[in-house]
Write a protein that holds these residues in place. Structure first.
Motif: not given
Length: 466
Positions: A271-288, A354-356, A434-440
């Motif tokens: 819910v929080i991690n998804g859609f780029g917040r963690s620097g990947k599309w989803f949090g689980v993408d970091h863990y394979g 936009e490569g966010l 701290i969690a500003p918009p991904l356009i920061t």
């Protein structure tokens, strides 16, 4: 430059006074005590937003360093999203979501199938993260029931985590700030195992020698509860509510292995991690790893329309299609709303075009580095951690002993009010989120760091920590 101290005009002050008076009389603000809102300056009435900044009714501007509530990933004031909503409303605003489909819903589901982890193929749309969690839990329980495992009703979550405010979502909340007492007894099917905390490990262990012991405790808990009674484990890939600790890859691999060993479904709460917040599309993408079910909300539409989604594999979904009696017994009147689906689809396209996601990773790494460097100047900073644009600064009385501040220290006022006065909207108390918009960009990040730097200096002086 943020200007939260600019003196508003008399007309703006009168307008603000009127809004606050009527707000206190009639509006019930979620999760905030009325007495706090009634204090001078307690109710902030925001009226406009553009990019990473917000403006209140008096004309003061602020940096939205929380993206609302980890929500506004593409930033405020996106006219193209408003246009999409208007066009869909004028074409088709609503249909019976229990019986029919619409092009926006099908298009959004198709797009999500392209960007979600491999194997996630079916999408059940609802309105909020809490609803997505409720849906996921019911889905897991009914899936086992269909497969003949009618005793598998227990849901295991982590102590410290937050999953929502509705009935079962609250039952699996492990956070100590969520007041459960007035509603207890909650579901008897909820069980808990330790959350991850490498700063204050409850087992006094250190990675990698610990071999992710905290994850391995799940095996013992499932065995104790008897595997044939456990339906699912739910956990956030990076649990913001539980300290924003970023697990080692072995942690999530261990959770997946333990669940597979016992025939338990694994739910990733994105819910929080998804859609780029963690620097990947989803949090689980970091863990394979591949979860059986995922819950998403917030960044799915960047807050421009209410929408959330419970995502799952074809293996899970096909069980509900095996016989009419196995139809998923669940539905939400405004789930799969065509306007929300249309807005969410365009939002996902913006994130991609936009490569966010990449910007979240790069700007987040820069912001993490700059905040970490503040530790050299501020003894009040115990730890800085995070990933992407999802960072937490933990404050302590003593860095050597890691002694935390208590409620009596009232750090929310000491830190939070000072940050607000300087034009930074964020969550602050014993830690600063701290969690500003991904356009920061880097200039925005520097401004955020400068404000935090100045405020921590004032707080340290007040507490005589120098």
């Amino acid at each position: 430059m943020v200007d939260a101290k600019a003196e508003p005009s008399a007309a703006a002050q009168d307008l603000a006074t009127d809004y606050v008076r009527r707000g206190l009389d009639h509006l019930w603000v979620h999760n905030t005590n009325y007495l706090d809102l009634a204090k001078p300056g307690g109710m902030l009435v925001l009226s406009e937003g553009q990019g990473i900044r917000l403006k209140d009714v008096e004309g003061r501007t602020y940096i939205d360093a929380m993206s609302g509530l980890w929500v506004v990933n593409v930033g405020h004031g996106r006219k193209e999203l408003a246009q999409v909503a208007a066009e869909q409303m004028s074409k088709l605003a609503y249909v019976n979501t229990f019986a029919y489909a619409t092009p926006p819903a099908i298009d959004l589901a198709t797009k999500l199938a392209e960007i979600t982890p491999e194997g996630i193929e079916r999408f059940f749309f609802v309105n909020s993260g809490s609803e997505a969690v409720e849906t996921a839990i019911k889905m897991a329980q009914q899936w086992h029931y269909i497969n003949g495992d009618k005793k598998r009703t227990k849901i295991i979550s982590r102590r410290g985590s937050y999953h929502g405010a509705t009935g079962m979502a609250m039952s699996v909340n492990g956070s100590n700030y969520a007041n459960r007492s007035p509603f207890e007894p909650l579901s008897p099917n909820a069980r808990f195992f330790p959350g991850i905390n490498c700063y204050r490990c409850p087992y006094e262990k250190t990675y990698p020698e610990c071999n992710v012991f905290c994850a391995r405790t799940l095996d013992d808990l499932i065995s104790f509860e008897q595997p044939e009674t456990v339906a699912a484990v739910i956990a956030e890939p990076i649990s913001v509510s539980n300290g924003n600790f970023v697990p080692w890859p072995a942690y999530w691999r261990t959770l997946r292995q333990v669940c597979d060993k016992h025939g338990v479904l694994l739910i990733a709460d994105e819910v929080i991690n998804g859609f780029g917040r963690s620097g990947k599309w989803f949090g689980v993408d970091h863990y394979g790893i591949q979860p059986d079910i995922m819950t998403t909300a917030k960044g799915l539409s960047s807050g421009y329309a209410p929408i959330a989604c419970t995502m799952t594999t074809r293996k899970i979904a096909d069980a509900f299609a095996s016989d009419k009696k196995n139809t998923f017994s669940h539905g939400i009147t405004f789930g799969t709303h065509p306007v929300s689906c249309a807005v969410a689809l365009r939002n996902v396209e913006i994130l991609e075009a936009e490569g966010l996601i990449d910007n979240s990773a790069k700007t987040g790494a820069y912001l993490l580095q700059q905040l970490s460097e503040l530790q050299h100047r501020h003894p009040i900073i115990g730890d800085v951690r995070g990933i992407g644009l999802m960072i937490q600064v933990e404050l302590v009385k003593d860095r050597e002993t890691k002694e935390p501040f208590t409620r009596e220290d009232d750090m929310q006022s000491k830190v939070g009010q000072r940050l607000l006065a300087r034009g930074l909207l964020c969550r602050a108390g014993n830690s600063i989120s701290i969690a500003p918009p991904l356009i920061t960009n880097r200039e925005d990040a520097d401004e955020i760091v400068d404000i935090i730097d100045a405020v921590l200096g004032e707080v340290e002086q007040e507490l005589s920590l120098w």
